[in-house]
Design a protein around this motif. Structure first.
Motif, short mmCIF file in Angstrom:
data_model
loop_
_atom_site.label_atom_id
_atom_site.label_comp_id
_atom_site.label_asym_id
_atom_site.label_seq_id
_atom_site.Cartn_x
_atom_site.Cartn_y
_atom_site.Cartn_z
N GLY A 16 -38.72 -2.13 -12.24
CA GLY A 16 -38.51 -0.76 -12.70
C GLY A 16 -38.94 0.26 -11.65
N SER A 17 -40.06 -0.03 -10.98
CA SER A 17 -40.52 0.87 -9.91
C SER A 17 -39.54 0.88 -8.74
CB SER A 17 -41.91 0.44 -9.43
OG SER A 17 -42.85 0.52 -10.48
N ILE A 18 -39.04 -0.31 -8.39
CA ILE A 18 -38.06 -0.40 -7.30
C ILE A 18 -36.79 0.37 -7.66
CG2 ILE A 18 -36.57 -1.98 -6.01
CD1 ILE A 18 -38.78 -4.07 -6.22
N ARG A 19 -36.36 0.22 -8.89
CA ARG A 19 -35.15 0.94 -9.31
C ARG A 19 -35.34 2.44 -9.24
NH1 ARG A 19 -32.15 3.49 -12.85
NH2 ARG A 19 -30.02 2.71 -13.30
N SER A 20 -36.52 2.90 -9.59
CA SER A 20 -36.81 4.34 -9.51
C SER A 20 -36.73 4.84 -8.07
CB SER A 20 -38.19 4.62 -10.10
OG SER A 20 -38.52 5.99 -9.98
N MET A 25 -33.62 7.55 -3.71
CA MET A 25 -32.96 7.54 -2.40
C MET A 25 -31.46 7.82 -2.53
SD MET A 25 -35.22 7.13 -0.11
CE MET A 25 -34.07 6.86 1.23
N LYS A 26 -30.84 7.30 -3.58
CA LYS A 26 -29.42 7.55 -3.80
C LYS A 26 -29.16 9.03 -4.07
CE LYS A 26 -27.37 6.65 -7.70
NZ LYS A 26 -26.73 5.98 -8.86
N ALA A 247 -23.87 4.53 -0.50
CA ALA A 247 -23.16 3.32 -0.93
C ALA A 247 -24.10 2.13 -1.03
CB ALA A 247 -22.02 3.02 0.04
N LEU A 248 -25.00 1.98 -0.06
CA LEU A 248 -25.94 0.86 -0.09
C LEU A 248 -26.94 1.00 -1.24
CD1 LEU A 248 -26.70 0.28 3.69
CD2 LEU A 248 -25.43 -1.20 2.15
N ALA A 252 -27.70 -1.51 -4.22
CA ALA A 252 -29.06 -1.96 -4.51
C ALA A 252 -29.45 -1.66 -5.96
CB ALA A 252 -30.05 -1.28 -3.56
N GLU A 253 -29.04 -0.49 -6.45
CA GLU A 253 -29.35 -0.14 -7.84
C GLU A 253 -28.67 -1.10 -8.81
OE1 GLU A 253 -29.77 4.07 -10.12
OE2 GLU A 253 -27.78 3.62 -9.32
N GLN A 254 -27.43 -1.48 -8.52
CA GLN A 254 -26.73 -2.43 -9.37
C GLN A 254 -27.40 -3.79 -9.33
OE1 GLN A 254 -24.08 -1.83 -11.49
NE2 GLN A 254 -24.59 -3.90 -12.16
N ALA A 255 -27.84 -4.19 -8.12
CA ALA A 255 -28.53 -5.49 -8.00
C ALA A 255 -29.84 -5.50 -8.78
CB ALA A 255 -28.79 -5.80 -6.52
N VAL A 256 -30.58 -4.39 -8.73
CA VAL A 256 -31.83 -4.30 -9.48
C VAL A 256 -31.56 -4.32 -10.98
CG1 VAL A 256 -33.82 -2.83 -9.98
CG2 VAL A 256 -33.07 -3.13 -7.63
#
Length: 300
Positions: A16-20, A25-26, A247-248, A252-256
């Motif tokens: 959850g922290s990584i996704r935030s 960044m996005k 785009a990256l 990354a958000e989709q992967a998380v």
């Protein structure tokens, strides 16, 4: 290895922290790209005015001699990224710069924007002779363009039109959200622009005229042409960099999100297993408590 509820809970919090962070960044990439895109558009009108000035100069003065490109010193200006999180942005551009540098008998001299771009060029066997700091904001594009124009003027000894052949290497936006390297010749000027004929000539019912001496006027127009071209290349490179990062970050958000869903499924399974085990313990305990009563009743 069996997963515990505590381990899965910690993993969910970490994801959850990584996704935030990724989402932030996005968002920043999307916001940062807007001022650079506005800068790229705004310089086009200015550049068009400079080109009209060159056409008027040629119409009044007559055709300007085209320098011999084979005799001019070749120079590449490569616009890279120093901010990271944009994939192989620098590496792809470094490969294009290497191919362009080796087109002639001797390698071209190279100026680059960004220390990471310098490292990527080094991996291709190219050592830049000078590295510029990339702009930290849209306001810094003018500073970078001025620094590059000054450096080119020093290399050309005040006569950049005849002494050096300059090529800009940067990344531009392509169709369907893609990006691709752009190789744009900056100097010498196009022969059609200097001849005053054809589609690039002066087309107006007004007669072209000026009051300045021809030599300093041509030098000023040339300097502003270089400034506008470098400004646009830098702005376009920054827009593309932020688009690549966006785009990256979306990937990354989709992967998380996928990983969060997977861990959430594991968490629910383990929790269900623990609930089942606790219920079984209660049932076994209840049955164990019933047995002495049954034995006592039968003895009576």
């Amino acid at each position: 290895m069996a997963q515990t509820l505590e381990t899965l809970s910690r993993r969910t919090d970490t994801l959850g922290s990584i996704r935030s962070i990724v989402h932030t960044m996005k968002t920043m990439s999307a916001i940062n790209a807007v001022p650079y895109e506005h800068a790229a558009r705004s310089i086009e009108s200015y550049h068009q005015t400079v080109l009209d000035g060159l056409r008027a100069f040629v119409a009044k003065t007559g055709p300007v001699s085209v320098p011999d490109v084979a005799q001019a010193e070749r120079l590449l200006v490569v616009f890279g990224s120093d901010h990271g999180l944009c994939g192989n942005y620098n590496e792809i551009l470094a490969e294009s710069a290497r191919s362009e540098s080796l087109k002639a008998d001797s390698p071209a001299r190279v100026l680059c924007v960004g220390a990471r771009m310098g490292d990527a060029l080094g991996d291709q066997g190219i050592r830049p002779e000078f590295t510029f700091l990339p702009p930290a904001s849209a306001d810094g594009i003018g500073r970078l363009a001025s620094d590059i124009v000054t450096r080119l003027d020093e290399i050309g000894g005040g006569d950049v039109h005849n002494r050096i052949a300059v090529t800009l290497v940067f990344t531009r936006r392509a169709d369907k959200g893609q990006r691709e390297p752009e190789i744009s010749q900056l100097l010498p000027l196009e022969p059609t622009l200097l001849s005053g004929s054809g589609a690039s000539g002066w087309h107006s019912r007004s007669l072209a005229d000026y009051t300045m001496p021809p030599a300093p006027l041509f030098a000023a127009l040339l300097r502003n042409h270089i400034f506008a071209s470098v400004f646009r290349a830098s702005a376009e490179a920054m827009v593309t960099e932020n688009a690549a990062r966006l785009a990256l970050m979306q990937q990354a958000e989709q992967a998380v999100d996928d990983r969060l869903e997977e861990v959430g499924g594991q968490f629910r399974l383990v929790r269900q297993d623990e609930i089942t085990n606790e219920l079984m313990d209660i049932i076994v305990g209840f049955e164990a408590l019933k047995k002495p009563s049954v034995v006592h009743s039968s003895s009576l």
